[in-house]
Design an enzyme around this catalytic site. Structure first.
Site, PDB file in Angstrom:
ATOM      1  N   GLU A   1      -7.154 -11.113   3.906  1.00 19.62           N
ATOM      2  CA  GLU A   1      -7.486 -10.176   5.284  1.00 19.62           C
ATOM      3  C   GLU A   1      -8.616  -9.096   5.468  1.00 19.62           C
ATOM      4  O   GLU A   1      -9.584  -9.168   6.246  1.00 19.62           O
ATOM      5  CB  GLU A   1      -6.306  -9.647   6.111  1.00 19.62           C
ATOM      6  CG  GLU A   1      -5.764  -8.499   5.119  1.00 19.62           C
ATOM      7  CD  GLU A   1      -4.249  -8.284   5.820  1.00 19.62           C
ATOM      8  OE1 GLU A   1      -3.420  -9.158   6.461  1.00 19.62           O
ATOM      9  OE2 GLU A   1      -3.782  -7.240   5.563  1.00 19.62           O
TER      10      GLU A   1
ATOM     11  N   GLU B   1       3.312  -8.862   0.057  1.00 16.11           N
ATOM     12  CA  GLU B   1       1.963  -8.518   0.108  1.00 16.11           C
ATOM     13  C   GLU B   1       1.919  -7.514  -0.903  1.00 16.11           C
ATOM     14  O   GLU B   1       2.142  -7.587  -2.059  1.00 16.11           O
ATOM     15  CB  GLU B   1       1.606  -8.380   1.403  1.00 16.11           C
ATOM     16  CG  GLU B   1      -0.140  -8.224   1.455  1.00 16.11           C
ATOM     17  CD  GLU B   1      -0.461  -7.635   2.983  1.00 16.11           C
ATOM     18  OE1 GLU B   1      -1.269  -8.261   3.456  1.00 16.11           O
ATOM     19  OE2 GLU B   1       0.176  -6.901   3.414  1.00 16.11           O
TER      20      GLU B   1
END
Ligand code: NOJ
Length: 690
Positions: A485, A479
């Site tokens: 998200e 990431e």
């Protein structure tokens, strides 16, 4: 490769800190001659400067390092020798943005010694490629540097220019790498993570980063004087920046240089500076697409912990496995499967047990069930950055994953920056940074333990990527930026320009597990699923059109791509879902075609298996007309172009679902004209038809 050592320069007997009698200057040019590096010992300091076609990119900037126990390399230095070499080779990636990578560079290794001090030496090795330059420090074993060598400071400077535009994320704040990309004149920036990207007054684009970060602290950029950054190494808690001994090399400091923004993307410098594959046969590392019990937690439909809405149940996992099998997905990520999630998991990393499943999650049965359907479970190890707790269980944790047929584990290090827990041999608790030498060591340990069991690692809240996937191809993604998200709960969510920023910043470091493909673009506006359910703030939503969600599979490179939304949302839009089913994740070739940082970007990639081409483009908050030559397609061939583009009235704010799906026959001689909506984009699949 040619190597040639100059005879040592005769040095006058002068005071230790004084400059050598005659400053020396050496020059290295890229193979095409456009990029030049000048290395000098002017004023007794090791310095370098970089130019592109005669125009300055990095002004005369200092090199050096300081140690705790010994004299470092800072002043009173003279060039004591140099060697040149060049290389032009091709190598193959087991998976990647392109199969064949060309490593063409010229090299200059310059050895510095104190002009008249104790006999110490360090070599700075420079490499010049057509797309940028790099250098690293090499401190060989030597009589003058015995025993522990604790680095207190690396003195590398980058004189980028005060007015040069800089795109960056801050490096000294709590949220690790998860900040929106900021744009500012370099002179106004306090500190920045790398990759940091720049455009100077001459219109030259460049990006500062590092390659092969092994057993060293990560580098960020710290402003000294306006427009002049110094490398800042993240130190140990209560300790030095780097613990080492003579006989070490630093990571490569890289400066990619290009006349246009996409030139930064079309560079393989970072990979070329990493060591070749150390794992041998890695056919078990499997690029591919996956779904998972994941978004449901982020939009509050389900929970990680054990309550009535626990997501990782046997039944729910089987539902996802069936969905994956039906639609051709290779994996199902399951979060919240193990003991430790109940309560305040963000702060309770010591409670995680990586070998015990929740009672309602039948781990063995699910492993079997998945394999019987041709799917694999993707494991999840959230550590909440309690590193000692995880390392104590690492072998057993990976054994369990291997036993139940898992080939890929997503790791997680949720905790504030600087809060990674290290319990020392005396049981004393310390807090370390996510980008410290301690964490750099930890990640590699995990990757190596995983490799022994044919498992690949996708690290979240990681240390930044520096191309180690070349050496350890099971380090499949990470990431290290704001992913999808944030559109469920982030304040603010990612703005429409976010991905057109990432493409020219974070993505220069390597693949990102961004988790695209959200189809329900207003998840927090749905009616509650149960009594007393508090949905998230409705202003949190993906600020994108539906077509742009498809484009992300091509634009944001990762060998593993998630279809992140809920199965029912895909089943409601089979037309758009078809593109996600068709797109590949492993590429024969990739070409960034056009773009400007934070405005838009268009990238074409050819699938390794099918040889089909895919094209993706995304815009920021502006509508844009793009007209792209299709010259990447094979000459003389016709292709059926399956186009997924924004509808005429599409707009991420008011009309995000308007999409046109159409088919056209095209050739490589065509210009491809498409309009992108505000917050929009498009995705195309080109199928050869003869
Ligand atoms: C943060 C990760 O980025 C996210 O993907 C994950 O779901 C949570 N941590 C829980 O591990």
């Amino acid at each position: 490769m040619t190597t040639h050592w100059k005879p040592l320069i005769a040095l006058a007997a002068i005071a230790w800190a004084a400059a050598p009698a005659h400053a020396e200057s050496l020059t290295l040019a890229s193979p095409d001659g456009k990029i030049t590096v000048t290395v000098s010992d002017d004023g007794g300091q090791a310095t370098y400067a970089v130019s592109y076609e005669g125009k300055q990119v990095i002004a005369l900037s200092k090199l050096g390092m300081l140690f705790a126990e010994h004299h470092g390399f800072e002043r009173g230095l003279a060039i004591a020798g140099s060697a040149t070499a060049s290389q032009d080779t091709n190598w193959e990636q087991p998976w990647g943005e392109r199969r064949v990578v060309r490593d063409q560079h010229n090299e200059l290794a310059v050895t510095f010694k104190p002009a008249d001090g104790p006999d110490r030496q360090m070599t700075v090795r420079f490499r010049a490629f057509d797309t940028g330059v790099s250098f690293r420090y090499e401190v060989p074993e030597q009589a003058a540097l015995q025993g522990d060598l604790n680095l207190t400071e690396e003195l590398t400077q980058f004189g980028v220019g005060e007015q040069t535009t800089m795109w960056y994320t801050p490096s000294d704040e709590f949220n690790r790498y998860e900040y929106l990309t900021r744009t500012a004149p370099a002179g106004k920036v306090d500190d920045a993570h790398t990759p940091a990207t720049f455009k100077n007054a001459d219109g030259i684009y460049f990006s500062i980063h590092e390659a092969a970060l092994v057993d060293y602290a990560a580098m960020s950029l710290d402003q000294l004087r306006p427009g002049n950054f110094e490398s800042k190494l993240r130190g140990w808690s209560g300790g030095p920046k780097v613990k080492t001994r003579a006989g070490f090399t630093s990571p490569w400091r890289t400066i990619q240089v290009a006349p246009d923004a996409v030139g930064l993307i079309n560079s393989d410098i970072i990979l070329n500076l990493n060591e070749p594959n150390k794992l041998g046969d890695v056919s078990w590392v499997e690029p591919g697409k996956y779904v998972g019990i994941w978004w449901a937690m982020h939009i509050r439909d389900r929970s990680w912990g054990r309550d009535q809405i626990h997501g990782a149940t046997t039944e729910e996992t089987k539902r996802y496995i069936d969905f994956a099998a039906k639609h051709g997905f290779a994996g199902v990520l399951v979060e919240g499967w193990n003991i430790g999630w109940d309560g305040d998991w963000y702060n309770n990393g010591d409670l995680f047990d990586f070998t015990k499943a929740m009672p309602d999650y039948d781990i063995e049965e699910l492993g079997r069930y998945a394999l019987s359907k041709g799917v694999r479970i993707i494991g999840h190890h959230e550590t909440s950055a309690n590193i000692t707790n995880y390392e104590n269980q690492l072998g057993a944790a990976m054994d369990l994953m291997q036993k139940v047929g898992v080939r890929q584990v997503k790791t997680g290090y949720v905790a504030d920056a600087g809060d990674a827990v290290r319990i020392d041999e005396n049981g004393v608790r310390h807090y370390e940074w996510h980008d410290s030498q301690f964490m750099v060591r930890h990640h590699l340990k995990v990757v190596q333990e995983a490799a022994k069991r044919q498992i690949s690692i996708n690290a979240h809240e990681p240390v930044k990527d520096t191309g180690l996937r070349r050496t350890y191809p099971n380090w499949i993604a990470r990431e290290g930026a704001r992913g999808m998200e944030y559109n469920a709960w982030g304040t603010p969510p990612n703005p429409p320009e976010h991905e057109a920023m990432l493409a020219f910043t974070r993505m220069l470091s390597g693949p990102m597990d961004f988790t695209p493909g959200i189809f329900d673009l207003k998840p927090n506006e749905r009616p509650p699923l149960r009594e007393n359910m508090q949905r998230g703030d409705p202003s949190n939503r993906p600020e994108t059109t539906l077509a742009k969600q498809l484009a992300l599979y091509v634009v944001l490179y990762s060998p593993i791509q998630m279809a992140a939304d809920l199965p029912e949302n895909y089943e409601a839009r089979p037309d758009a879902f078809q593109f996600i089913k068709d797109v590949e994740t492993d590429w024969e070739e990739s070409i960034a075609l056009a773009g400007e940082i934070g405005d838009y970007v268009a990238i074409a990639r050819q699938g390794r298996k099918s040889k089909e081409w895919f094209l993706g483009a995304v815009s920021d908050e502006e509508a844009r007309d793009l007209s792209l030559p299709l010259s990447f397609l094979e000459k003389g061939k016709k292709y059926r172009a399956q186009i997924y583009r924004d509808g005429p009235d599409a707009d991420w704010k008011t009309n995000p679902y308007a999409m046109v799906i159409e088919e056209k026959v095209v050739t490589g001689g065509d210009l491809f004209a498409v309009r992108m909506a505000p917050g929009g984009g498009f995705a195309v699949r080109f199928i050869p038809v003869g």
